[in-house]
Design a protein around this motif. Sequence first.
Motif: not given
Length: 242
Positions: A158-162, A166-169, A174-176, A181-182
């Motif tokens: 999932e991190y690789k997909k994120a 495209p760069d942006g909010p 998603t990365l954050k 996650p908690k």
Amino acid sequence: MQKDLVLLKWYAGILTLLLAIIGLYSFINSGTSRFKEITAERINIVESNGQLRMAISNKERSPEVLAYGKPLTPPIPGQNRPGLIFYNDEGTENGGLVFMGGRDSSGKYQATGHLSFDQYNQNQVLYLTYADDNGDQSTGLHIDDWQTSPAFWDWRAEYKKAQQLPDGPTKEATLKNLMKPKVGQKAYAQRIFVGKDESKTAMVTLADRMGKPRLQLFVDSIGTAKLNFLDEQGHITYSLPK
């Protein structure tokens, strides 16, 4: 006489063949073999059912990362970590001992030694590391936190997909969320470090669940000792000596 000689040759041949078969059978089924020296690019230690438990290899033959005996998606290739790789009862990588070092064409050197143990279905949580970049050296014991779920390979996918977004909010959010996650917890965080950094300072650092240092004990390169207490923002709230 000629007939007896032929029979003798047949007898000797059959006896030699039988002795060879018996010797080979004994070697295969003895369960124990002794060698004074073995030269190999890779040795796989397996269970009786063939499941891999440890791989000992050179750099080029080092295995890719496996989960339940299968490569990850996306894969983490091997061919870059000479040493030993450990696998748990389910065929999932769970640590290893790797080491390398050498000089490049400019004469600068890099060296690494790394012994690690992984959390179940996650990444390393206990490891000893020596890292030396031409004299900039860090050596120590690390203890990390990893979330218990999802499994490391699912989280990594999932991190690789994120990262491909495209760069942006949306990408940033998603990365954050993947990293935090908690509330008050990170997906992984270094909690304890005991060792020596590039400035030759010996230290013990204890961090919170977010990986932020909260207690630091230092003895620097000239022998000055200090104990610092820090808040969540990294500000020193109390220090000894004052």
